[in-house]
Write an enzyme that holds these catalytic residues in place. Structure first.
Site, PDB file in Angstrom:
ATOM      1  CD  GLN A  10      15.304  -0.235  -2.753  1.00 55.06           C
ATOM      2  OE1 GLN A  10      14.467   0.095  -1.920  1.00 55.06           O
ATOM      3  NE2 GLN A  10      15.586   0.515  -3.815  1.00 55.06           N
TER       4      GLN A  10
ATOM      5  CG  HIS B 130      14.109   2.385   1.613  1.00 55.38           C
ATOM      6  ND1 HIS B 130      13.351   3.506   1.414  1.00 55.38           N
ATOM      7  CD2 HIS B 130      14.544   2.013   0.389  1.00 55.38           C
ATOM      8  CE1 HIS B 130      13.316   3.810   0.132  1.00 55.38           C
ATOM      9  NE2 HIS B 130      14.039   2.921  -0.519  1.00 55.38           N
TER      10      HIS B 130
ATOM     11  CD  GLU C 221       9.651  -2.493  -2.366  1.00 55.45           C
ATOM     12  OE1 GLU C 221       9.038  -1.421  -2.368  1.00 55.45           O
ATOM     13  OE2 GLU C 221      10.473  -2.809  -1.473  1.00 55.45           O
ATOM     14  CG  HIS C 222      13.161  -2.682  -5.350  1.00 60.92           C
ATOM     15  ND1 HIS C 222      12.734  -2.584  -4.039  1.00 60.92           N
ATOM     16  CD2 HIS C 222      12.820  -1.513  -5.942  1.00 60.92           C
ATOM     17  CE1 HIS C 222      12.158  -1.416  -3.843  1.00 60.92           C
ATOM     18  NE2 HIS C 222      12.191  -0.742  -4.980  1.00 60.92           N
TER      19      HIS C 222
ATOM     20  CG  ASP D  16      13.854   3.769  -5.594  1.00 57.87           C
ATOM     21  OD1 ASP D  16      12.896   3.008  -5.794  1.00 57.87           O
ATOM     22  OD2 ASP D  16      14.787   3.500  -4.832  1.00 57.87           O
TER      23      ASP D  16
ATOM     24  CG  HIS E 280     -31.840 -17.211 -10.786  1.00 56.62           C
ATOM     25  ND1 HIS E 280     -32.229 -17.106  -9.489  1.00 56.62           N
ATOM     26  CD2 HIS E 280     -30.633 -16.574 -10.894  1.00 56.62           C
ATOM     27  CE1 HIS E 280     -31.304 -16.440  -8.802  1.00 56.62           C
ATOM     28  NE2 HIS E 280     -30.323 -16.098  -9.645  1.00 56.62           N
TER      29      HIS E 280
END
Length: 440
Positions: free
Chosen positions: A267, A270, A335-336, A369, A428
């Site tokens: 990762q 990226h 995230e992962h 992925d 009401h």
């Protein structure tokens, strides 16, 4: 830390037993929302597009890039339909396989409505309806992400969304890679726009002379995309804000250091802002893993990106047990999350706060992925504590339909009128008594 060619990967090291509560919070509390300068700039761009439509898109495309050669935005249909002729058949077969797997995983996610009768004479129905139109943002320009296109379009199609528009920036030559266009064609997408960044989000949200506005915008992107999504929220729906890619790895003495090293680098590839946390129960393992990373890095295409990410945003965390490691992982909410421990499946059961969990030696993050069919549009910045992966449910909306008969209203009347009067809302209460007792 400054990094450069040939410099070692030197992540920050933490020992959980020695951290104060404040130090621990400093490393685990973070956010996906961009800084105020980016927010202000993106908001200004959004306003420009909202006010000036296509003319703003052309100006901003010339300034930031992303438009087709010649400055146009809409990608002609024949370029989409004919793109497959310029793509290797092996790649097309891989894309078809990925699409099929994503369809298989997402098809069972389509929500099912329900009708509940809490008391006789009262029916409350929950109905789910697909959105009319969706914009799928796909990062592009210098890189290409057909996988992100698949992850956004497939669940939208399964949901039954009427119109799917794709926005992706062209490269420096004013062209969109044929692999991305071929993927769009295989997915049945006919509406593709060459635009990126904040102005693409604004165009999808507000509409222009060329771009039809959509009900919701989904898909990953950089800080300006995220900031623009927040700026248009309320004009249209958006998925969760997402920051740079991130990963955590829990490893014990049973882990294979070479495989752990591979997952650490995965990762980080990226971008230089990606974060990776290596959480180990055996301190010596971290040194072996870092040595293996140094050995392999020179062989990888994006070695300096990985080196920069790990040196600036990498942390090695020493835990005294897998349970303590899991507790830290939940606080970090990655995230992962990859798990390389003796009883990896048991450790996975301890993790409620992660976007996607990868269990054991044979489960690389890259499988998720590209090929398992699980969605890779995931929460970042700690948002995995509250959000999950993009799903079919994100491409529709729920509503309630309520119907009472006289007997049902009579049964509920004491509850309604008592609470309404306690809150001071006598109108009401009157809306009930007027029905049951008549209007005096």
């Amino acid at each position: 830390r400054a990094t450069g060619p040939g410099m070692s990967v030197i992540p920050t090291r933490l020992d959980l037993d020695r951290l104060t509560a404040e130090e621990r919070r400093r490393f685990t509390v973070r956010q996906a929302i961009p800084d105020p300068v980016v927010m202000a700039s993106a908001t200004s761009i959004v306003r420009e597009v909202a006010a000036d439509g296509d003319r703003a898109l052309i100006r901003l495309g010339a300034r930031f890039g992303g438009g087709l050669a010649g400055g146009s935005v809409a990608v002609p249909r024949h370029l989409v339909d004919g793109a497959g002729e310029r793509v290797d058949t092996e790649i097309l077969d891989a894309i078809r396989s990925a699409i099929a797997n994503v369809e298989a995983v997402h098809r069972p996610q389509r929500p099912v409505g329900s009708v509940v009768t809490p008391v006789d004479g009262v029916a409350v129905e929950r109905v789910w309806t697909p959105l009319s139109s969706v914009g799928v943002y796909v990062p592009g320009g210098r890189a290409l992400y057909p996988s992100s296109l698949i992850m956004g379009v497939v669940p939208a199609r399964i949901a039954g969304v009427g119109t799917i528009a794709v926005a992706t920036p062209a490269n420096e030559d004013g062209q969109i890679d044929p692999i991305v266009l071929a993927t769009a064609s295989l997915l049945g997408v006919t509406e593709v726009y060459a635009m990126g960044g904040a102005h693409a989000v604004a165009a999808l949200a507000y509409g222009t002379e060329t771009v039809e506005r959509v009900d919701k915008i989904v898909g990953p992107g950089g800080p300006y995309v995220t900031a623009a999504k927040l700026a248009v929220y309320g004009i249209c729906g958006v998925d969760l804000p997402a920051g740079p890619s991130e990963a955590a790895i829990i490893a014990d003495s049973h882990a294979d250091p070479a495989i752990v090293a591979a997952d650490v680098m995965c990762q980080a590839e990226h971008g230089a802002e990606s974060s990776v946390a290596l959480i180990v129960t055996d301190a010596s393992l971290a040194d072996v893993v870092l040595t293996e990373i140094e050995r392999v890095l020179p062989t990888l295409t994006r070695s300096e990106v990985i080196r920069s990410a790990l040196s600036k945003h990498g942390i090695v965390v020493a835990a005294d047990s897998t349970r303590q490691a899991a507790e830290f992982a939940n606080e970090w909410a990655p995230e992962h999350l990859s798990i390389h421990t003796e009883h990896a499946r048991d450790v996975a059961e301890l993790i409620p706060a992660a976007g996607s969990v990868f269990v054991g030696h044979w489960t690389p993050e890259a499988a998720g992925d590209y090929a398992t069919g699980a969605n890779h549009v995931l929460p970042t910045g700690g948002l995995a504590r509250a959000y999950g992966p993009l799903s079919v449910d994100d491409f529709g909306s729920w509503r309630q339909i309520q119907e009472l008969d006289r007997a049902g209203l009579e049964r509920l009347a004491p509850t309604i009128t008592s609470i309404a009067r306690a809150e001071g809302f006598t109108a009401h209460a009157y809306s009930v008594t007027a029905r049951l007792d008549g209007v005096s």
